[in-house]
Design an enzyme around this catalytic site. Structure first.
Site, PDB file in Angstrom:
ATOM      1  N   THR A 284       0.849  -1.180   0.000  1.00 14.69           N
ATOM      2  CA  THR A 284       0.000   0.000   0.000  1.00 14.69           C
ATOM      3  C   THR A 284       0.890   1.236   0.000  1.00 14.69           C
ATOM      4  O   THR A 284       2.119   1.132  -0.165  1.00 14.69           O
ATOM      5  CB  THR A 284      -0.970  -0.038   1.196  1.00 14.69           C
ATOM      6  OG1 THR A 284      -1.890   1.050   1.090  1.00 14.69           O
ATOM      7  CG2 THR A 284      -0.244   0.000   2.520  1.00 14.69           C
TER       8      THR A 284
ATOM      9  N   LYS B 182       3.937   1.344  -3.814  1.00 14.82           N
ATOM     10  CA  LYS B 182       3.511   0.690  -5.049  1.00 14.82           C
ATOM     11  C   LYS B 182       4.486   0.897  -6.205  1.00 14.82           C
ATOM     12  O   LYS B 182       4.646   0.020  -7.051  1.00 14.82           O
ATOM     13  CB  LYS B 182       2.106   1.159  -5.437  1.00 14.82           C
ATOM     14  CG  LYS B 182       1.044   0.729  -4.440  1.00 14.82           C
ATOM     15  CD  LYS B 182      -0.337   1.190  -4.843  1.00 14.82           C
ATOM     16  CE  LYS B 182      -1.377   0.760  -3.810  1.00 14.82           C
ATOM     17  NZ  LYS B 182      -2.743   1.178  -4.184  1.00 14.82           N
TER      18      LYS B 182
ATOM     19  N   ASN C 202       0.790  -3.368  -6.489  1.00 11.54           N
ATOM     20  CA  ASN C 202       0.273  -3.496  -5.128  1.00 11.54           C
ATOM     21  C   ASN C 202       0.466  -4.926  -4.621  1.00 11.54           C
ATOM     22  O   ASN C 202       0.060  -5.243  -3.507  1.00 11.54           O
ATOM     23  CB  ASN C 202      -1.203  -3.109  -5.053  1.00 11.54           C
ATOM     24  CG  ASN C 202      -2.118  -4.173  -5.621  1.00 11.54           C
ATOM     25  OD1 ASN C 202      -1.793  -4.818  -6.633  1.00 11.54           O
ATOM     26  ND2 ASN C 202      -3.254  -4.375  -4.986  1.00 11.54           N
TER      27      ASN C 202
ATOM     28  N   ASP D  13      -5.144  -3.838  -7.997  1.00 10.73           N
ATOM     29  CA  ASP D  13      -6.030  -2.695  -7.768  1.00 10.73           C
ATOM     30  C   ASP D  13      -6.986  -2.496  -8.945  1.00 10.73           C
ATOM     31  O   ASP D  13      -8.124  -2.048  -8.756  1.00 10.73           O
ATOM     32  CB  ASP D  13      -5.218  -1.414  -7.574  1.00 10.73           C
ATOM     33  CG  ASP D  13      -4.638  -1.287  -6.176  1.00 10.73           C
ATOM     34  OD1 ASP D  13      -5.151  -1.945  -5.246  1.00 10.73           O
ATOM     35  OD2 ASP D  13      -3.670  -0.516  -6.004  1.00 10.73           O
TER      36      ASP D  13
ATOM     37  N   TYR E 186     -11.019   3.757   2.989  1.00 10.76           N
ATOM     38  CA  TYR E 186     -11.998   3.061   3.821  1.00 10.76           C
ATOM     39  C   TYR E 186     -11.566   3.119   5.278  1.00 10.76           C
ATOM     40  O   TYR E 186     -10.422   3.456   5.583  1.00 10.76           O
ATOM     41  CB  TYR E 186     -12.124   1.591   3.388  1.00 10.76           C
ATOM     42  CG  TYR E 186     -10.901   0.758   3.697  1.00 10.76           C
ATOM     43  CD1 TYR E 186     -10.764   0.102   4.909  1.00 10.76           C
ATOM     44  CD2 TYR E 186      -9.852   0.658   2.778  1.00 10.76           C
ATOM     45  CE1 TYR E 186      -9.626  -0.651   5.207  1.00 10.76           C
ATOM     46  CE2 TYR E 186      -8.717  -0.092   3.069  1.00 10.76           C
ATOM     47  CZ  TYR E 186      -8.617  -0.744   4.283  1.00 10.76           C
ATOM     48  OH  TYR E 186      -7.488  -1.475   4.582  1.00 10.76           O
TER      49      TYR E 186
END
Length: 287
Positions: free
Chosen positions: A69, A73, A94, A112, A226
Site C-alpha cells: 500500500t 507501489k 500493489n 487494484d 476506507y
C-alpha cells in the site's frame, strides 16, 4: 503459486506506511482458514520507501507474497524481476509474488485494477467509458486501466498538474483527456463514474457536486479510502442521486486476486467478505 509442501510454513504480509489501519490481514487470514492452509501466515509491517529494499532483501524463501500500500507501489514495481502487463501499464505494483522457479525474484502484479473494476460493477457501473479521477498517482493509474472503452474519456481532477507518467498512460490507451482543478465538479455531470484516490479531507467544493444525470443507469462514486465511515464525497454523491461504491469492495476484490496469485487457489470470496463485515462492525463499535 506455492501451494505444495504444506508442511513448510509460508509467509505473506502487507507493507506500507502507515499500516496499522489495514484490514488486509483479516481478509487473507480468512482465506487461509477457508482453504485449509493452516501453515500459512499473514501479517502487517510498517515499511517506508527508504527501508523497502533492505526489508525485501531480508525475506527468506518461506516468504511467498506481499501486499503493498502507500507509499510502496512504485518502489515495489521497480524492485520486481518480472512484471505483468497490468503492472507495466500502470507502472505500479500493489502485489509481489515470489517467482515460481525457486529463485529470489519477485513478480509484480497490480490487482487494484480488478478491485476498482469489481467495486464499480457491484455498484451498477459495468464497463465504464468515462471516468473522473481525483488525483494522479499509482491508484489513479489503476482507475484509468479500469476504463474499458478503447475511445473512452478520463477527466483528471488535480491540485496542480497531472503526473507525466499518468498522463502518458491515459494517452497511450487512446483515452480523451481533460484536466480540471480540485473542486471543479462541472465535468462530473456526464461521466459514468468518479473515482477519488486522495485523502477525503483534501476533496473540496462538494457543495457544487452535480445531480446524477438522467439515463438508464446511475453514475457511481468510488472513494478508495476506507475505515473512517462515510466520506464527505460519498455523502454529497448519495444526496444528489449517485450510486456509491464502497472502498471496502475495492479492498475485498483486489485481495481475492492476491490470494489467488499467492496460493494458487481460487479465493473463497464468501468467507473473506464475511470476515470483512465482522471486522468493520467491530471497528465501528470500538469506542
Amino acid at each position: 503459486m506455492l501451494n505444495e509442501g504444506r508442511d513448510v510454513a509460508r509467509h505473506c504480509a502487507v507493507w506500507g506506511s502507515p499500516i496499522g489501519h489495514s484490514l488486509s490481514p483479516v481478509l487473507h487470514r480468512a482465506a487461509y482458514a477457508a482453504l485449509g492452509l493452516h501453515d500459512w501466515s499473514y501479517d502487517r509491517r510498517e515499511v517506508d520507501e527508504a527501508g523497502f529494499a533492505a526489508a525485501l532483501a531480508g525475506l527468506d524463501a518461506t516468504w511467498v507474497g506481499l501486499s503493498l500500500t502507500m507509499p510502496l507501489k512504485e518502489v515495489a514495481f521497480r524492485s520486481a524481476t518480472t512484471v505483468t502487463t497490468l503492472a507495466a501499464v500502470t507502472g505500479a505494483a500493489n502485489t509481489l509474488v515470489r517467482d515460481p522457479d525457486g529463485s529470489q525474484g519477485w513478480t509484480a502484479h497490480n490487482t487494484d485494477v480488478h478491485g476498482i473494476t469489481m467495486a464499480l460493477r457491484v455498484a451498477g457501473c459495468t464497463d465504464p467509458s468515462s471516468v473522473l479521477v481525483v488525483g494522479s498517482g499509482a491508484t489513479a493509474r489503476a482507475a484509468i486501466a479500469a476504463v474499458s472503452a478503447p475511445r473512452g474519456r478520463v477527466v483528471f481532477m488535480v491540485r496542480d498538474r497531472v503526473r507525466p507518467e499518468t498522463l502518458a498512460q491515459a494517452r497511450q490507451a487512446g483515452l480523451a483527456v481533460e484536466v480540471v482543478h480540485l473542486g471543479e465538479w462541472a465535468t462530473a455531470a456526464d461521466v459514468d463514474a468518479v473515482v477519488s484516490t486522495v485523502p477525503p479531507a483534501s476533496v473540496p467544493g462538494l457543495g457544487s457536486f452535480p445531480e446524477a444525470s438522467e439515463g438508464s443507469r446511475r453514475p457511481v462514486v468510488l472513494d478508495v479510502v476506507y475505515g473512517s465511515g462515510e466520506t464527505a464525497l460519498q455523502r454529497a454523491a448519495r444526496d444528489r442521486g449517485w450510486a456509491v461504491a464502497a472502498g471496502t469492495d475495492m479492498l475485498l476484490h483486489q485481495a481475492t486476486e492476491q490470494v489467488r496469485l499467492m496460493t494458487g487457489r481460487p479465493a473463497p470470496l464468501a468467507e473473506m467478505s464475511h470476515a470483512l463485515r465482522l471486522a468493520l462492525r467491530d471497528r465501528r463499535e470500538d469506542p
